[in-house]
Design an enzyme around this catalytic site. Structure first.
Site, PDB file in Angstrom:
ATOM      1  N   HIS A   1       0.832  -1.203   0.000  1.00 59.75           N
ATOM      2  CA  HIS A   1       0.000   0.000   0.000  1.00 59.75           C
ATOM      3  C   HIS A   1       0.873   1.263   0.000  1.00 59.75           C
ATOM      4  O   HIS A   1       2.055   1.207  -0.320  1.00 59.75           O
ATOM      5  CB  HIS A   1      -0.992  -0.044   1.158  1.00 59.75           C
ATOM      6  CG  HIS A   1      -1.740  -1.339   1.243  1.00 59.75           C
ATOM      7  ND1 HIS A   1      -2.706  -1.702   0.329  1.00 59.75           N
ATOM      8  CD2 HIS A   1      -1.624  -2.386   2.101  1.00 59.75           C
ATOM      9  CE1 HIS A   1      -3.174  -2.909   0.632  1.00 59.75           C
ATOM     10  NE2 HIS A   1      -2.530  -3.348   1.697  1.00 59.75           N
TER      11      HIS A   1
ATOM     12  N   HIS B   1       2.951  -6.989   4.707  1.00 58.70           N
ATOM     13  CA  HIS B   1       1.568  -6.573   4.931  1.00 58.70           C
ATOM     14  C   HIS B   1       1.136  -6.913   6.354  1.00 58.70           C
ATOM     15  O   HIS B   1       1.860  -7.560   7.112  1.00 58.70           O
ATOM     16  CB  HIS B   1       0.633  -7.287   3.954  1.00 58.70           C
ATOM     17  CG  HIS B   1       0.708  -6.782   2.548  1.00 58.70           C
ATOM     18  ND1 HIS B   1      -0.230  -5.945   1.997  1.00 58.70           N
ATOM     19  CD2 HIS B   1       1.630  -7.014   1.575  1.00 58.70           C
ATOM     20  CE1 HIS B   1       0.100  -5.668   0.745  1.00 58.70           C
ATOM     21  NE2 HIS B   1       1.231  -6.305   0.466  1.00 58.70           N
TER      22      HIS B   1
ATOM     23  N   GLU C   1       1.977 -11.693   5.808  1.00 58.46           N
ATOM     24  CA  GLU C   1       0.964 -11.040   6.642  1.00 58.46           C
ATOM     25  C   GLU C   1       1.467 -11.161   8.079  1.00 58.46           C
ATOM     26  O   GLU C   1       1.415 -12.230   8.680  1.00 58.46           O
ATOM     27  CB  GLU C   1      -0.405 -11.710   6.483  1.00 58.46           C
ATOM     28  CG  GLU C   1      -1.026 -11.535   5.107  1.00 58.46           C
ATOM     29  CD  GLU C   1      -1.662 -10.175   4.884  1.00 58.46           C
ATOM     30  OE1 GLU C   1      -1.523  -9.294   5.761  1.00 58.46           O
ATOM     31  OE2 GLU C   1      -2.305  -9.987   3.837  1.00 58.46           O
TER      32      GLU C   1
END
Length: 263
Positions: free
Chosen positions: A60, A153, A228
């Site tokens: 992002h 992430h 993650e």
């Protein structure tokens, strides 16, 4: 530290062990080296870490929310379809954003690997911009012939969901997405476990998750895994993520895994 609310988005392991037996010097039969007048061949030089390129991709970006037209633009998903250029990412209940967390951990990983002599390329230069799109992130490792690509992430699952998981492309679309990417994901998983982190209780299997919907993984033709680091909605996970010590531990686990994989 700025806190802004970002609408959260909803985002086996094959460990091959090889062993060999050795015979101690005292048990081995003595050998006589052949006599030769030719000079001994020089040993092959060991690969230097400086010759290894690693791409670190903090997911992002901080400016995405202000540019919905750009991040919603459709790009290739790597499997014949399309998906949005990017998303804003998720956030903790107190507003600590995923893009900020990803960037802070990514910087620490970059510094740790650079100190080991690796050439590290980051997918973005700060946490204030827009993009790059997910397809461009997937292509970055290809263009730089990266030895490994790691995307960083954090998840935005229900509050009861706890733990990390490592994603890799499945089914694979090229050789690098097969055994090499699974080995990278497994090295990351093992490093996280050794550092005291818990594999996810809600997704994947034993901390590993093969999936086909992540464009960056699909487009890459280099060994690639997406980490993650935990669930930002889980109290235990977010306490680690918001702690400087916790982020340092996560970054060290990632850097150690990449080093182990490449060595």
């Amino acid at each position: 530290m700025s806190r802004r609310w970002i609408v959260p988005t909803v985002l086996f392991a094959a460990a091959m062990l090889a062993g060999c037996e050795s015979v101690s010097a005292k048990d081995a039969a003595p050998e006589t080296a052949p006599v030769s007048s030719a000079p001994a061949a020089a040993p092959a030089p060991a690969a230097s870490p400086a010759e290894r390129v690693v791409v670190i991709d903090p997911g992002h970006n901080g400016g995405g929310a202000a540019h919905p037209g750009e991040i919603n633009r459709q790009v290739s998903d790597g499997r014949g379809g399309t998906k949005a250029c990017n998303t804003t990412g998720t956030a903790a209940d107190d507003g600590y954003t995923e893009h900020e967390f990803n960037w802070e951990v990514g910087e620490l990983v970059r510094d740790a690997l650079s100190a080991k002599g690796f050439h590290v390329i980051m997918s973005r230069t700060d946490d204030n911009g827009v993009g790059p799109c997910v397809d461009e992130r997937g292509l970055l490792g290809n263009r730089n012939q990266a030895a490994a690509v790691v995307s960083i992430h954090a998840d935005g699952a229900p509050a009861t969901a706890h733990g990390f998981h490592m994603n890799y492309a499945s089914p694979p679309l090229n050789d690098a997405q097969g055994d090499d990417s699974v080995r990278l994901a497994t090295a990351l998983r093992d490093s996280f476990v050794a550092a005291g982190f818990t594999p996810a209780t809600y997704i994947g299997s034993d901390g590993l998750y093969g999936r086909s919907d992540l464009a960056g993984l699909n487009i890459s033709d280099r060994p690639t895994a997406l980490v993650e680091c935990g669930n930002m909605r889980n109290a235990e996970d977010i306490a680690t993520m918001e702690s400087p010590d916790g982020r340092a531990r996560l970054a060290t686990a990632i850097a150690d895994a990449v080093t182990a994989y490449l060595n």
